[in-house]
Design an enzyme around this catalytic site. Structure first.
Site, mmCIF file in Angstrom:
data_model
loop_
_atom_site.group_PDB
_atom_site.id
_atom_site.type_symbol
_atom_site.label_atom_id
_atom_site.label_comp_id
_atom_site.label_asym_id
_atom_site.label_seq_id
_atom_site.Cartn_x
_atom_site.Cartn_y
_atom_site.Cartn_z
ATOM 1 C CB SER A 172 0.083 5.813 -2.700
ATOM 2 O OG SER A 172 1.212 5.639 -1.882
ATOM 3 C CG ASP A 436 1.889 -1.761 -3.239
ATOM 4 O OD1 ASP A 436 3.018 -1.280 -2.985
ATOM 5 O OD2 ASP A 436 0.827 -1.143 -3.047
ATOM 6 C CG HIS A 460 2.213 1.722 -4.968
ATOM 7 N ND1 HIS A 460 1.634 1.340 -3.781
ATOM 8 C CD2 HIS A 460 2.396 3.059 -4.873
ATOM 9 C CE1 HIS A 460 1.482 2.395 -3.010
ATOM 10 N NE2 HIS A 460 1.925 3.456 -3.641
#
Length: 493
Positions: A172, A436, A460
């Site tokens: 991320s 995601d 994710h």
């Protein structure tokens, strides 16, 4: 809590939220809550260690230092192996990362020394006495990258690691940092694994809801699921505009306070939070966090949204909300905008805002944007939280100068200094999942110098989790590809 990029941000993906204060459970794509540690893992974790770091890496006159938290695992290291560095993100760094996760599996295979460096201003790494707006000026991705550089240089000298190959990992926002570190400090990072990395800064990230909508339609219920959400949203709109509003809605959605439909900010907050129920589940769908006591996936949500036994579409929408409230340990849904502001304006390190919400909001207002608005046409969650609603929060929380003009310049600067989606790197892989929403801002196809690993059906940071027998063939294959690149990088003289 409301919607914010990681942590997977890389460092909260092993936790579940349990928070009954005035924050919602999902805020701009991030979980920010007190953590419940898994009881299924009975092991010892490495202790906290502290590294003396510079407060401002770009002001030679500023001699102030502070203590930055980090962890070490040298269990597999044999002296000539590589050094793996997990980059901390917008939440507290968990020592669990030092004993589990795919990077640890690879550390075992490659006899790697492992470090994890917590991001400044998050967790226990407090560079300043509080989080006042004045003090937050030292919070930026550039300062964080410099922290990593100084840490690596110091450890190379201290532990005689000058000839070992350093590989940086992140998921991320830390995934973005991993790629950007390879870009800015190529002499320090031999390679990088940038998982689910949003690389393109964007103010109005309306595409987020597009991926969420598409993901919900991959379930068995397909478009029936999103159609039911749209019907529920329309019914909610009708209710709040009716003369009989709002006692029924307050009870149905377990609201913490009476709903004043004339307060447009409260209404926007409510609609955004209800959409966040689905966004959070989509973003972390089937992520192996089984210890949280409930395995809520997009299939579960769509089963509920299409189940006539639960009543009308609006009643089903409320049922989803109440199930998630129970899972996250919240007694009621807090939607009051003024309460949200009160929390987010807290500057004390002991406040709930210090779990990451205030700091990450500051970074979105000064670097990234990333606001998941309702401005996309083809999505079922209504139009009540447009981009203007997110932008005004910058000035409402941090002061009038944090306005659209500043944000526009900040986002343009971020893309200029890092390259956005025009970034080209060797010895870097970019894993992303098709489910995601953040993949819309990442590198998902191969181009000159970039290796994209697009994993069908995963969400994710899925590639970062410990392997499981439930993992799909696509996910297992993606991890094998990452491992082959690691082996290639490490073997290069």
């Amino acid at each position: 809590m409301r919607r914010i990029t990681c942590l997977c941000s890389a460092l909260i993906i092993f936790v579940l939220v349990s928070h009954a204060e005035a924050w919602k459970h999902f805020w701009r794509g991030k979980w920010f809550h007190k953590k419940l540690e898994s009881s299924s893992i009975n092991t010892h974790f490495p202790p906290d260690q502290w590294f003396e770091q510079k407060l401002d890496h770009f002001d030679v006159v500023n001699s102030k230092n502070w203590k930055q938290r980090y962890h070490t695992n040298d269990t597999f290291f044999e002296g000539d192996g590589p050094v793996f560095l997990m980059i901390g993100g917008e939440g507290e760094a968990s020592p669990k990362w030092m004993v589990q996760g795919m990077w640890i599996e690879w550390a075992k295979k490659f006899n790697a020394l492992c470090f994890q460096l917590e991001h400044r201003y998050y967790g226990k790494s407090h560079p300043t006495k509080n989080m006042s707006t004045k003090n937050l000026k030292y919070l930026s991705s550039e300062q964080a990258l410099a922290d990593l550089a100084y840490f690596i240089e110091a450890k190379k000298k201290e532990l005689k690691l000058s000839h070992n190959k350093w590989i940086v990992f992140g998921g991320s926002y830390p995934g973005s940092l991993a790629a950007w570190f390879r870009l800015k400090y190529p002499h320090l990072a031999h390679g990088a694994v940038a998982s689910s990395a949003p690389l393109f800064a964007k103010i109005n990230f309306k595409e987020y809801l597009g991926v969420v909508t598409n993901a919900l339609e991959t379930t068995q219920q397909s478009s029936q699921c999103t159609a039911a959400i749209e019907q529920a949203t329309t019914a909610l709109e009708d209710e709040i505009q009716s003369s009989s509003c709002c006692k029924t809605m307050e009870k149905l959605f377990s609201l913490c306070d009476p709903l004043d439909v004339t307060n447009k900010l409260d209404v926007a907050n409510l609609f955004e939070t209800l959409a966040g129920n689905f966004e959070g589940v989509v973003q972390y769908n089937k992520d192996n966090r089984e210890f949280k006591g409930a395995n809520i996936t997009i299939d579960v949500l769509c089963d509920m949204m299409t189940d006539p036994k639960l009543g009308s579409p609006l009643a089903r929408y409320a049922a989803v909300n109440n199930v998630l409230l129970g899972t996250t340990g919240e007694k009621c849904l807090d939607f009051k905008y003024d309460k949200f502001l009160k929390d987010m304006r807290s500057t004390d390190w002991n406040s709930s805002a210090s779990e990451g919400g205030r700091q990450w909001t500051y970074q979105t207002c000064t670097e990234f944007g990333y606001y998941q608005s309702s401005d996309l046409e083809d999505q079922p969650f209504g139009k009540r939280f447009p981009i203007e609603f997110s932008i005004r929060q910058c000035s409402d929380i941090f002061g009038g100068k944090f306005n659209y003009k500043l944000l526009k310049n900040a986002v343009a600067r971020t893309n200029f200094i890092y390259g956005g989606l025009g970034l080209k790197l060797d010895r870097t892989v970019f894993p992303n999942g098709s489910v995601d929403p953040w993949s819309a801002l990442g590198i998902t196809s191969n181009s000159t110098g970039n290796v994209a690993i697009f994993i069908q059906g995963t969400a994710h940071c899925a590639d970062m989790y410990p392997p499981s027998l439930k993992d799909s063939l696509e996910l297992t294959g993606a991890r094998n590809v990452i491992e082959s690149h690691l082996r290639s990088w490490i073997s290069i003289d």
